[in-house]
Design a protein around this motif. Structure first.
Motif, PDB file in Angstrom:
ATOM      1  N   ARG A 118       0.832  -1.201   0.000  1.00 20.36           N
ATOM      2  CA  ARG A 118       0.000   0.000   0.000  1.00 20.36           C
ATOM      3  C   ARG A 118       0.872   1.258   0.000  1.00 20.36           C
ATOM      4  NH1 ARG A 118      -2.813  -1.025   4.328  1.00 20.36           N
ATOM      5  NH2 ARG A 118      -1.637   0.287   5.732  1.00 20.36           N
ATOM      6  N   LEU A 119       1.918   1.261   0.826  1.00 23.86           N
ATOM      7  CA  LEU A 119       2.783   2.440   0.902  1.00 23.86           C
ATOM      8  C   LEU A 119       3.520   2.673  -0.413  1.00 23.86           C
ATOM      9  CD1 LEU A 119       4.298   2.070   4.473  1.00 23.86           C
ATOM     10  CD2 LEU A 119       2.374   3.470   3.726  1.00 23.86           C
ATOM     11  N   ALA A 120       4.063   1.607  -0.981  1.00 26.42           N
ATOM     12  CA  ALA A 120       4.788   1.743  -2.247  1.00 26.42           C
ATOM     13  C   ALA A 120       3.857   2.236  -3.344  1.00 26.42           C
ATOM     14  CB  ALA A 120       5.420   0.403  -2.637  1.00 26.42           C
ATOM     15  N   LEU A 121       2.675   1.651  -3.430  1.00 27.74           N
ATOM     16  CA  LEU A 121       1.709   2.048  -4.451  1.00 27.74           C
ATOM     17  C   LEU A 121       1.267   3.497  -4.269  1.00 27.74           C
ATOM     18  CD1 LEU A 121       0.115   0.903  -6.864  1.00 27.74           C
ATOM     19  CD2 LEU A 121      -1.723   0.364  -5.261  1.00 27.74           C
ATOM     20  N   PRO A 141      15.401  -1.440  -1.538  1.00 21.62           N
ATOM     21  CA  PRO A 141      15.918  -1.351  -2.907  1.00 21.62           C
ATOM     22  C   PRO A 141      14.812  -1.018  -3.917  1.00 21.62           C
ATOM     23  CG  PRO A 141      16.657  -3.380  -1.837  1.00 21.62           C
ATOM     24  CD  PRO A 141      15.636  -2.759  -0.938  1.00 21.62           C
ATOM     25  N   VAL A 142      15.188  -0.446  -5.057  1.00 20.67           N
ATOM     26  CA  VAL A 142      14.238  -0.076  -6.097  1.00 20.67           C
ATOM     27  C   VAL A 142      13.493  -1.307  -6.608  1.00 20.67           C
ATOM     28  CG1 VAL A 142      13.992   0.911  -8.416  1.00 20.67           C
ATOM     29  CG2 VAL A 142      15.539   1.966  -6.779  1.00 20.67           C
ATOM     30  N   GLY A 143      14.191  -2.417  -6.758  1.00 21.42           N
ATOM     31  CA  GLY A 143      13.544  -3.648  -7.220  1.00 21.42           C
ATOM     32  C   GLY A 143      12.439  -4.106  -6.286  1.00 21.42           C
ATOM     33  N   THR A 144      12.616  -3.875  -5.009  1.00 21.28           N
ATOM     34  CA  THR A 144      11.586  -4.231  -4.028  1.00 21.28           C
ATOM     35  C   THR A 144      10.348  -3.368  -4.239  1.00 21.28           C
ATOM     36  OG1 THR A 144      13.278  -4.908  -2.450  1.00 21.28           O
ATOM     37  CG2 THR A 144      11.097  -4.420  -1.555  1.00 21.28           C
ATOM     38  N   ILE A 145      10.561  -2.083  -4.505  1.00 24.11           N
ATOM     39  CA  ILE A 145       9.438  -1.179  -4.792  1.00 24.11           C
ATOM     40  C   ILE A 145       8.690  -1.668  -6.025  1.00 24.11           C
ATOM     41  CG2 ILE A 145       8.818   1.158  -5.570  1.00 24.11           C
ATOM     42  CD1 ILE A 145       9.445   1.041  -2.602  1.00 24.11           C
ATOM     43  N   MET A 146       9.427  -2.021  -7.065  1.00 29.72           N
ATOM     44  CA  MET A 146       8.808  -2.474  -8.306  1.00 29.72           C
ATOM     45  C   MET A 146       7.961  -3.728  -8.077  1.00 29.72           C
ATOM     46  SD  MET A 146      12.068  -1.749 -10.787  1.00 29.72           S
ATOM     47  CE  MET A 146      11.319  -2.330 -12.287  1.00 29.72           C
ATOM     48  N   SER A 147       8.488  -4.685  -7.341  1.00 29.25           N
ATOM     49  CA  SER A 147       7.732  -5.916  -7.116  1.00 29.25           C
ATOM     50  C   SER A 147       6.536  -5.675  -6.195  1.00 29.25           C
ATOM     51  CB  SER A 147       8.634  -7.024  -6.568  1.00 29.25           C
ATOM     52  OG  SER A 147       9.147  -6.685  -5.299  1.00 29.25           O
ATOM     53  N   ARG A 148       6.683  -4.804  -5.194  1.00 31.70           N
ATOM     54  CA  ARG A 148       5.555  -4.499  -4.308  1.00 31.70           C
ATOM     55  C   ARG A 148       4.418  -3.841  -5.080  1.00 31.70           C
ATOM     56  NH1 ARG A 148       8.512  -2.144   1.186  1.00 31.70           N
ATOM     57  NH2 ARG A 148       9.398  -4.147   1.839  1.00 31.70           N
ATOM     58  N   ILE A 149       4.775  -2.936  -5.989  1.00 32.05           N
ATOM     59  CA  ILE A 149       3.747  -2.259  -6.778  1.00 32.05           C
ATOM     60  C   ILE A 149       3.067  -3.242  -7.723  1.00 32.05           C
ATOM     61  CG2 ILE A 149       3.395  -0.529  -8.598  1.00 32.05           C
ATOM     62  CD1 ILE A 149       5.470   1.195  -7.104  1.00 32.05           C
ATOM     63  N   ALA A 150       3.836  -4.109  -8.354  1.00 34.50           N
ATOM     64  CA  ALA A 150       3.239  -5.100  -9.260  1.00 34.50           C
ATOM     65  C   ALA A 150       2.281  -6.014  -8.498  1.00 34.50           C
ATOM     66  CB  ALA A 150       4.339  -5.922  -9.933  1.00 34.50           C
ATOM     67  N   ARG A 151       2.687  -6.485  -7.326  1.00 33.20           N
ATOM     68  CA  ARG A 151       1.815  -7.349  -6.522  1.00 33.20           C
ATOM     69  C   ARG A 151       0.580  -6.577  -6.048  1.00 33.20           C
ATOM     70  NH1 ARG A 151       6.736  -8.917  -4.178  1.00 33.20           N
ATOM     71  NH2 ARG A 151       6.197  -7.841  -2.257  1.00 33.20           N
ATOM     72  N   ALA A 152       0.760  -5.319  -5.658  1.00 32.97           N
ATOM     73  CA  ALA A 152      -0.365  -4.506  -5.188  1.00 32.97           C
ATOM     74  C   ALA A 152      -1.383  -4.295  -6.302  1.00 32.97           C
ATOM     75  CB  ALA A 152       0.135  -3.157  -4.657  1.00 32.97           C
ATOM     76  N   ARG A 153      -0.917  -3.985  -7.500  1.00 34.27           N
ATOM     77  CA  ARG A 153      -1.830  -3.766  -8.621  1.00 34.27           C
ATOM     78  C   ARG A 153      -2.609  -5.036  -8.953  1.00 34.27           C
ATOM     79  NH1 ARG A 153       2.305  -0.095 -12.233  1.00 34.27           N
ATOM     80  NH2 ARG A 153       1.781   1.876 -11.244  1.00 34.27           N
ATOM     81  N   LYS A 154      -1.916  -6.155  -8.953  1.00 33.68           N
ATOM     82  CA  LYS A 154      -2.568  -7.435  -9.234  1.00 33.68           C
ATOM     83  C   LYS A 154      -3.630  -7.736  -8.178  1.00 33.68           C
ATOM     84  CE  LYS A 154      -1.595 -12.319 -10.031  1.00 33.68           C
ATOM     85  NZ  LYS A 154      -0.563 -13.348 -10.083  1.00 33.68           N
ATOM     86  N   GLN A 155      -3.297  -7.526  -6.915  1.00 30.85           N
ATOM     87  CA  GLN A 155      -4.243  -7.802  -5.833  1.00 30.85           C
ATOM     88  C   GLN A 155      -5.424  -6.833  -5.882  1.00 30.85           C
ATOM     89  OE1 GLN A 155      -2.453  -8.278  -1.987  1.00 30.85           O
ATOM     90  NE2 GLN A 155      -4.407  -8.594  -0.973  1.00 30.85           N
TER      91      GLN A 155
END
Length: 166
Positions: A118-121, A141-155
């Motif tokens: 939620r925070l990253a998104l 790390p930036v990669g962590t932000i990218m994966s969190r956003i991808a998972r958040a959007r999917k969910q």
């Protein structure tokens, strides 16, 4: 740290609307978000910030730390609750019910996301931060932000548009 310079105060003022949205993403409701925003600004005005600090990054990090302090304080209050009167309990229930009625479908879905997603998104899609800025604010790390956003959007898609049974 010294008091805020005029340019830091102007930068802080310019950052308030984005910071409020960030507060809302942390707390999940407008009243707590306003309280968190106020506590964040008070802390920054009292403690100041380094002269070389990037105002936006500094304010978001202070906000996150204030929220962590609040969560810890809530945990202590839950562990050692004060005695409430029936009137105070009823008022709290009414306030909560009114607040829940105001929550839209997207807000509900956002609240269902894990906090880190939620925070990253919120930082990237609502506040317009870059992935690098969001990574620095959340100290990941930036990669962590990218994966969190991808998972958040999917969910979010799954929560807002559940698959229809065939």
């Amino acid at each position: 740290m010294a008091a805020l310079s005029d340019s830091q105060r102007q930068d802080l003022m310019a950052e308030l609307s984005g910071l409020r949205r960030f507060c809302h993403s942390l707390t999940g409701n407008a009243a707590d978000a306003d309280d968190l925003l106020q506590a964040t600004v008070e802390r920054i005005l009292q403690k100041g910030m380094p002269a070389d600090a990037h105002t936006a990054k500094w304010t978001y990090r202070v906000c996150k730390n204030v929220w962590i302090d609040e969560l810890r304080a809530r945990e202590v209050r839950q562990r050692y609750p004060a005695t409430e009167t029936e009137e105070e309990t009823a008022l709290s229930a009414d306030t909560v019910a009114e607040s829940e009625l105001e929550v839209a479908a997207v807000s509900t879905a956002m609240a269902a996301l894990p906090e880190e997603q939620r925070l990253a998104l919120t930082l990237v899609t609502i506040d317009g931060k870059t992935y690098a800025e969001a990574a620095e604010i959340l100290d990941v790390p930036v990669g962590t932000i990218m994966s969190r956003i991808a998972r958040a959007r999917k969910q979010l898609l799954q929560l807002l548009h559940p698959a229809q049974p065939e």
